[in-house]
Design a protein around this motif. Structure first.
Motif, mmCIF file in Angstrom:
data_model
loop_
_atom_site.group_PDB
_atom_site.id
_atom_site.type_symbol
_atom_site.label_atom_id
_atom_site.label_comp_id
_atom_site.label_asym_id
_atom_site.label_seq_id
_atom_site.Cartn_x
_atom_site.Cartn_y
_atom_site.Cartn_z
ATOM 1 N N ILE A 183 -28.979 23.604 -60.113
ATOM 2 C CA ILE A 183 -30.071 23.901 -61.133
ATOM 3 C C ILE A 183 -29.322 23.899 -62.474
ATOM 4 O O ILE A 183 -29.554 23.352 -63.646
ATOM 5 C CB ILE A 183 -30.756 25.284 -60.906
ATOM 6 N N PHE A 184 -28.182 24.735 -62.604
ATOM 7 C CA PHE A 184 -27.597 24.964 -63.889
ATOM 8 C C PHE A 184 -26.658 23.895 -64.321
ATOM 9 O O PHE A 184 -26.468 23.774 -65.625
ATOM 10 C CB PHE A 184 -26.859 26.346 -63.714
ATOM 11 N N SER A 185 -26.227 23.009 -63.585
ATOM 12 C CA SER A 185 -25.437 21.921 -64.036
ATOM 13 C C SER A 185 -26.519 20.947 -64.991
ATOM 14 O O SER A 185 -25.963 20.343 -65.854
ATOM 15 C CB SER A 185 -24.912 20.954 -63.017
ATOM 16 N N ARG A 186 -27.522 20.790 -64.166
ATOM 17 C CA ARG A 186 -28.765 20.145 -65.191
ATOM 18 C C ARG A 186 -28.950 20.601 -66.384
ATOM 19 O O ARG A 186 -29.211 19.841 -67.294
ATOM 20 C CB ARG A 186 -30.197 19.676 -64.370
ATOM 21 N N VAL A 187 -29.211 22.068 -66.456
ATOM 22 C CA VAL A 187 -29.265 22.608 -67.617
ATOM 23 C C VAL A 187 -28.073 22.347 -68.506
ATOM 24 O O VAL A 187 -28.364 22.207 -69.907
ATOM 25 C CB VAL A 187 -29.534 24.069 -67.063
ATOM 26 N N ALA A 188 -27.101 22.698 -68.195
ATOM 27 C CA ALA A 188 -25.862 22.458 -68.803
ATOM 28 C C ALA A 188 -25.695 20.991 -69.438
ATOM 29 O O ALA A 188 -25.487 20.841 -70.636
ATOM 30 C CB ALA A 188 -24.549 22.935 -68.125
ATOM 31 N N GLU A 189 -26.174 19.919 -68.593
ATOM 32 C CA GLU A 189 -25.992 18.794 -69.140
ATOM 33 C C GLU A 189 -26.776 18.563 -70.434
ATOM 34 O O GLU A 189 -26.502 17.601 -71.352
ATOM 35 C CB GLU A 189 -26.501 17.793 -67.950
ATOM 36 N N ARG A 190 -27.777 19.468 -70.787
ATOM 37 C CA ARG A 190 -28.718 19.357 -71.936
ATOM 38 C C ARG A 190 -28.193 20.313 -72.900
ATOM 39 O O ARG A 190 -29.053 20.408 -73.759
ATOM 40 C CB ARG A 190 -30.201 19.699 -71.333
#
Ligand code: ADP
Ligand code: ASP
Ligand code: MG
Length: 435
Positions: free
Chosen positions: A278-285
């Motif tokens: 979840i949070f790696s995808r949020v961090a990518e943005r």
């Protein structure tokens, strides 16, 4: 020769008269024998108006183009400031972030300063100029213009004060100094003589917009004392330095965020790597995640809730949807009608009962707490937005913040001694300064 950095925020340069008044303050310091670097924000609500303009074209503007647009606000105000100083008979040169050589990373709209070159600044100062630096902007390695996040001119000012080893860094604004909470929200707020870097950093990160939070990181790292004061009077202001106002108080201030959103992912598998998905995808943005809470799992499934800035909710929801699709499980809910109310104080690290006192104050007002997060020196609660003001008022009263502490420590004249001497010396020798 001593050097002073003076930063003027948007309201302090909102019209031509105010620009002239700011110019006179800088000239006064120059006449007193100081070299002066001014850092200037965009006039009045110009940055808001530029954001509004962009939103009339698209609701998903490219971040690079946003920076191109937003940086123009400061370009207008610095050039007018230079003209104002010329008209009063003094030498001044305005410079953009790129012209100064403020290098940042490439995270558009919230870039971080990586290095600053001092050659041109020093040369212009030595030639007798007041140097006027555009706040809030820099350039990345491709020479693209970047901005430092809303309120980022404070960070430009403190970074320039650090790189130039300034004797003072004065932040001129539309209030008399730092208060126990936003005085426009709670009129009973009290102005403090002094606040520590750690406390101001927390408060700024938790919604006290009087200072940009990254400016305090710089100030702490490089031992820059900050003097926050009014543009419109000669009131003494507040110092942001190493030491707190009082040693024995658990809480020194309270803050509220106005633009928060909660996202919950319900029923995700409780196994290693799920939070990462979840949070790696949020961090990518490049979204900044704030409070995160995960409950104890039941039947192998857990619920994760977290908060993000409200204007980044949509992009975060996309990221979380992607994660849920790839996990093949989970349900998403969100709420953008929430606010975070926090209390901060170095004293709470060694006192008990602080959380209890805060929760008692909220319970007495029948305010429901949706999420809680803590660090050594802060407690934050997420509440329904309509409850934010009563919650702030209740905690401000519970910790008696309107009263001056009984054992307030004396304010000392700011010095740079708290900075690591070797570090300051090496920065002064270098023509390019790195963070
Ligand atoms: P500037 O344009 O000068 O940078 P800002 O609007 O960014 O001014 O910051 C000043 C404002 O910060 C004040 O008008 C006040 O409403 C708000 N503020 C929030 N928290 C505090 C606080 N703890 N102390 C003082 N001001 C605060
Ligand atoms: N003009 C920018 C803003 O309004 C930067 C600043 O004022 O510090 O956020
Ligand atoms: Mg500001």
């Amino acid at each position: 020769m001593s050097l002073i950095v003076q930063k003027f925020g948007g309201t302090s340069v909102a019209d031509c008269e105010k620009i002239l008044a700011a110019a006179r303050k800088a000239i006064r310091a120059h006449q007193e024998g100081h070299q002066v670097v001014m850092v200037v924000s965009a006039m009045g609500k110009q940055t808001d108006q530029l954001i509004q303009l962009a939103s009339q074209i698209t609701d998903r503007p490219a971040a690079r183009e946003m920076d191109m647009l937003l940086s123009t606000g400061e370009q207008v105000s610095v050039s007018l400031m230079a003209m104002a100083i010329h008209s009063l008979g003094y030498q001044a040169v305005s410079l953009t972030g790129a012209q100064i050589g403020i290098r940042t990373d490439a995270i558009h709209t919230k870039a971080r300063i990586k290095s600053i070159s001092t050659d041109r600044l020093r040369q212009l100062l030595d030639q007798g100029n007041i140097v006027i630096a555009a706040g809030f902007q820099g350039i990345d390695e491709h020479l693209d213009i970047t901005t430092l996040g809303r309120g980022g001119s404070d960070t430009t000012a403190v970074a320039l004060a650090a790189v130039l080893d300034a004797d003072a860094c004065e932040i001129y604004t539309d209030v008399d100094g730092v208060y126990t909470t936003d005085p426009r929200v709670l009129p009973e707020a009290r102005q403090v003589d002094r606040i520590s870097y750690d406390e101001m950093l927390e408060l700024a990160s938790l919604g006290a917009s009087v200072m940009h939070n990254r400016s305090i990181e710089f100030a702490k790292k490089f031992g820059v004392p900050i003097h926050v004061r009014s543009s419109f009077s000669d009131a003494p202001g507040s110092m942001i330095v190493g030491e707190p106002e009082s040693d024995d108080r658990p809480v020194c201030g309270a803050a509220v965020t106005k633009h928060e959103a909660r996202i919950s992912v319900l029923g995700v598998p409780d196994r290693p790597g799920v939070s990462l998905q979840i949070f790696s995808r949020v961090a990518e943005r490049n979204v900044t995640v704030d409070m995160i809470v995960q409950n104890v799992s039941e039947a192998g499934h857990a619920d994760i809730s977290f908060t993000v800035p409200r204007d980044e909710m949509q992009i975060t929801l996309e990221a979380v949807q992607e994660a849920v699709d790839s996990l093949g499980a989970g349900r998403i809910t969100h709420d953008d009608n929430v606010s975070k109310v926090s209390v901060v104080g170095l004293g709470m690290a060694h006192q008990t009962g602080v959380a209890e006192k805060m929760f008692a104050a909220l319970a007495a007002e029948k305010i429901n707490i949706q999420m809680i997060s803590t660090s050594e020196i802060k407690i934050s609660v997420l509440v329904e937005r309509d409850a934010a003001l009563p919650a702030l008022r209740a905690v401000h009263a519970a910790f008696e913040l309107a009263k001056k502490p009984a054992t307030s420590l004396a304010v000392q004249t700011p010095t740079r001694e708290s900075a690591d001497a070797a570090d300051v010396a090496s920065r002064c020798r270098a023509s390019t300064w790195r963070t």
